[in-house]
Motif scaffolding. Structure first.
Motif, short mmCIF file in Angstrom:
data_model
loop_
_atom_site.label_atom_id
_atom_site.label_comp_id
_atom_site.label_asym_id
_atom_site.label_seq_id
_atom_site.Cartn_x
_atom_site.Cartn_y
_atom_site.Cartn_z
N ALA A 1 0.79 -1.30 0.02
CA ALA A 1 -0.03 -0.20 0.05
C ALA A 1 1.01 1.36 0.01
CB ALA A 1 -1.01 0.18 1.11
N ALA A 2 1.91 1.26 -0.95
CA ALA A 2 2.78 2.48 -0.98
C ALA A 2 2.09 3.33 -1.89
CB ALA A 2 4.01 2.06 -1.56
N THR A 3 3.09 4.46 -2.12
CA THR A 3 2.50 5.86 -2.81
C THR A 3 2.19 5.07 -4.13
OG1 THR A 3 3.80 7.17 -1.69
CG2 THR A 3 3.08 8.04 -3.66
N GLU A 4 1.00 5.84 -5.07
CA GLU A 4 0.77 5.25 -6.16
C GLU A 4 1.73 5.84 -7.44
OE1 GLU A 4 -2.51 3.40 -8.47
OE2 GLU A 4 -1.45 3.18 -6.63
N ARG A 5 2.76 5.10 -7.22
CA ARG A 5 3.94 5.29 -8.22
C ARG A 5 4.16 4.14 -8.79
NH1 ARG A 5 8.38 7.95 -5.17
NH2 ARG A 5 9.68 6.78 -6.58
N GLU A 6 4.05 3.83 -10.08
CA GLU A 6 4.60 2.66 -10.85
C GLU A 6 5.95 2.26 -10.45
OE1 GLU A 6 4.97 1.82 -15.48
OE2 GLU A 6 2.86 1.54 -14.90
N ASP A 7 7.07 3.24 -10.79
CA ASP A 7 8.48 2.68 -10.46
C ASP A 7 8.72 2.26 -9.06
OD1 ASP A 7 7.89 5.26 -9.51
OD2 ASP A 7 10.02 5.96 -9.69
N LEU A 8 8.08 2.87 -8.01
CA LEU A 8 8.25 2.43 -6.65
C LEU A 8 7.28 1.15 -6.49
CD1 LEU A 8 8.77 3.14 -3.67
CD2 LEU A 8 6.66 4.21 -3.37
N LYS A 9 6.53 1.03 -6.96
CA LYS A 9 5.73 -0.24 -6.66
C LYS A 9 6.56 -1.41 -7.59
CE LYS A 9 0.90 1.55 -6.11
NZ LYS A 9 0.84 1.13 -4.71
N PHE A 10 6.92 -1.32 -8.73
CA PHE A 10 7.69 -2.18 -9.18
C PHE A 10 8.95 -2.58 -8.40
CE2 PHE A 10 6.28 -1.27 -13.91
CZ PHE A 10 5.27 -1.57 -13.74
N GLN A 11 9.54 -1.49 -7.82
CA GLN A 11 10.79 -2.01 -6.95
C GLN A 11 10.55 -2.82 -5.70
OE1 GLN A 11 14.08 -1.57 -7.98
NE2 GLN A 11 14.35 -2.92 -6.01
N ILE A 12 9.24 -2.19 -5.31
CA ILE A 12 8.88 -3.44 -3.95
C ILE A 12 8.46 -4.57 -4.21
CG2 ILE A 12 6.75 -3.12 -2.47
CD1 ILE A 12 6.84 -0.17 -2.11
N PHE A 13 7.72 -4.81 -5.62
CA PHE A 13 7.50 -6.04 -5.75
C PHE A 13 8.66 -7.11 -6.16
CE2 PHE A 13 3.25 -5.05 -5.58
CZ PHE A 13 2.40 -6.10 -5.23
N ARG A 14 9.68 -6.37 -6.81
CA ARG A 14 10.90 -7.21 -6.89
C ARG A 14 11.56 -7.67 -5.59
NH1 ARG A 14 11.31 -3.48 -11.52
NH2 ARG A 14 12.37 -1.78 -10.23
N ASN A 15 11.35 -6.64 -4.78
CA ASN A 15 12.24 -6.64 -3.38
C ASN A 15 11.44 -8.07 -2.67
OD1 ASN A 15 13.92 -5.12 -4.11
ND2 ASN A 15 12.97 -3.34 -2.81
N ILE A 16 9.96 -7.88 -2.55
CA ILE A 16 9.37 -8.75 -1.76
C ILE A 16 9.35 -10.29 -2.31
CG2 ILE A 16 8.07 -7.04 -0.31
CD1 ILE A 16 5.77 -7.74 -2.06
N ASP A 17 9.23 -10.35 -3.58
CA ASP A 17 9.61 -11.56 -4.33
C ASP A 17 10.59 -12.31 -4.07
OD1 ASP A 17 8.34 -13.47 -6.36
OD2 ASP A 17 10.20 -12.64 -7.82
N ALA A 18 11.69 -11.47 -3.65
CA ALA A 18 13.14 -12.00 -3.28
C ALA A 18 12.95 -12.79 -1.90
CB ALA A 18 14.08 -11.32 -3.74
N ILE A 19 12.12 -11.76 -1.09
CA ILE A 19 12.04 -12.14 0.45
C ILE A 19 11.26 -13.02 0.81
CG2 ILE A 19 11.46 -10.97 2.61
CD1 ILE A 19 12.68 -8.38 1.39
#
Length: 283
Positions: free
Chosen positions: A90-108
């Motif tokens: 539920a981060a800020t509605e920014r595509e680049d930010l959400k993409f980075q978060i999902f790459r991170n949590i996919d690994a975690i």
């Protein structure tokens, strides 16, 4: 379902509300993650205030309030999400930010864990493409304010599995919310209708057709809306309105989704609505 630990990324208005509902109605243990302890402390303070109001109204016992708060653990360490059985971003509605978060949590996160996004407009398929588990990526769009609003849009990407959808739907219902399935188009159902309506109200102001108060009064008294569109824009956040309009415009390439220049001017001035104390109204 075997979901006991629920991860939430973002302790702002939406993330905090999701954490509150998951801990209270869902009875889950929450891992609430944000980039700063200050944001986490502020988010948990808002949750405590919301629960205290429920106690004052007799909707919750005082000991239950403490139990709910104790179920919410805050951290700035995203690696703690390795413990979660389900995660909502539920981060800020920014595509680049959400993409980075999902790459991170996919690994975690464990490979079998569902990762949901509270995005209000970004296509789920594009988010899923950032991960190695596209079948377990789904949209879970809560409404603001989360503890009050009953609707949750559930958005399937092209690769989202039936199991992922059914688990998310059942979880949503356990939060005492009403799930509505939406196909993966920019804006989904609600915001594809609502946000252009708000944008048109801003155009109406921009063209001098009516005043702020007049436009809101016309829609409340003439269309039976509980809030006027400009008042609602201030509640949602003008930066969020602009971001959604830009997503719609980019996705459909249709001029009817062009953001109003006045909306962009307000956002550039930092007049974002209630959260900054000034938008179309002064707070």
């Amino acid at each position: 379902m075997n979901i006991r630990s629920f991860g939430v990324i973002g302790a702002g208005q939406m993330g905090g509300g999701i954490a509150q509902v998951a801990a209270a109605a869902g009875g889950l243990n929450i891992i609430l993650v944000d980039v700063s302890q200050e944001m986490l402390d502020k988010g948990k303070k808002v949750i405590a205030g919301n629960l205290e109001k429920m106690v004052a109204k007799g909707k919750m016992a005082a000991d239950e309030k403490e139990a709910v708060l104790n179920r919410i653990v805050t951290t700035t360490d995203m690696n703690r999400l390795a413990e979660a059985d389900f995660v909502v971003e539920a981060a800020t509605e920014r595509e680049d930010l959400k993409f980075q978060i999902f790459r991170n949590i996919d690994a975690i996160c464990r490979p079998e864990i569902i990762l949901a996004s509270n995005t209000s407009s970004i296509p789920i398929g594009r988010i899923a493409a950032q991960t190695k588990r596209p079948d377990k990526i789904i949209g879970m769009h809560f409404m603001n304010p989360v503890p009050v609003m009953k609707l949750v849009e559930i958005i399937r990407g092209i690769a989202t599995s039936d199991e992922t959808y059914n688990t998310t739907k059942t979880l949503t219902e356990s939060f005492q919310k009403t799930p509505v399935e939406a196909n993966d188009f920019p804006g989904f159902i609600l915001n594809r209708i609502l946000i252009p309506m708000i944008n048109e109200a801003i155009f109406t102001l921009y063209h001098g057709v009516g005043s702020v108060e007049g436009i809101d009064a016309a829609m409340k008294l003439g269309a039976n809306q509980p809030m006027g569109p400009l008042e609602l824009a201030d509640l949602i956040g003008l930066d969020t309105i602009l971001a959604i309009m830009e997503t719609l415009f980019a996705g459909f390439k249709d001029s009817k989704y062009r953001p109003c220049p006045l909306l962009r001017k307000y956002v550039e001035a930092g007049w974002l609505g209630r959260k900054t104390g000034k938008g179309f109204y002064q707070y």
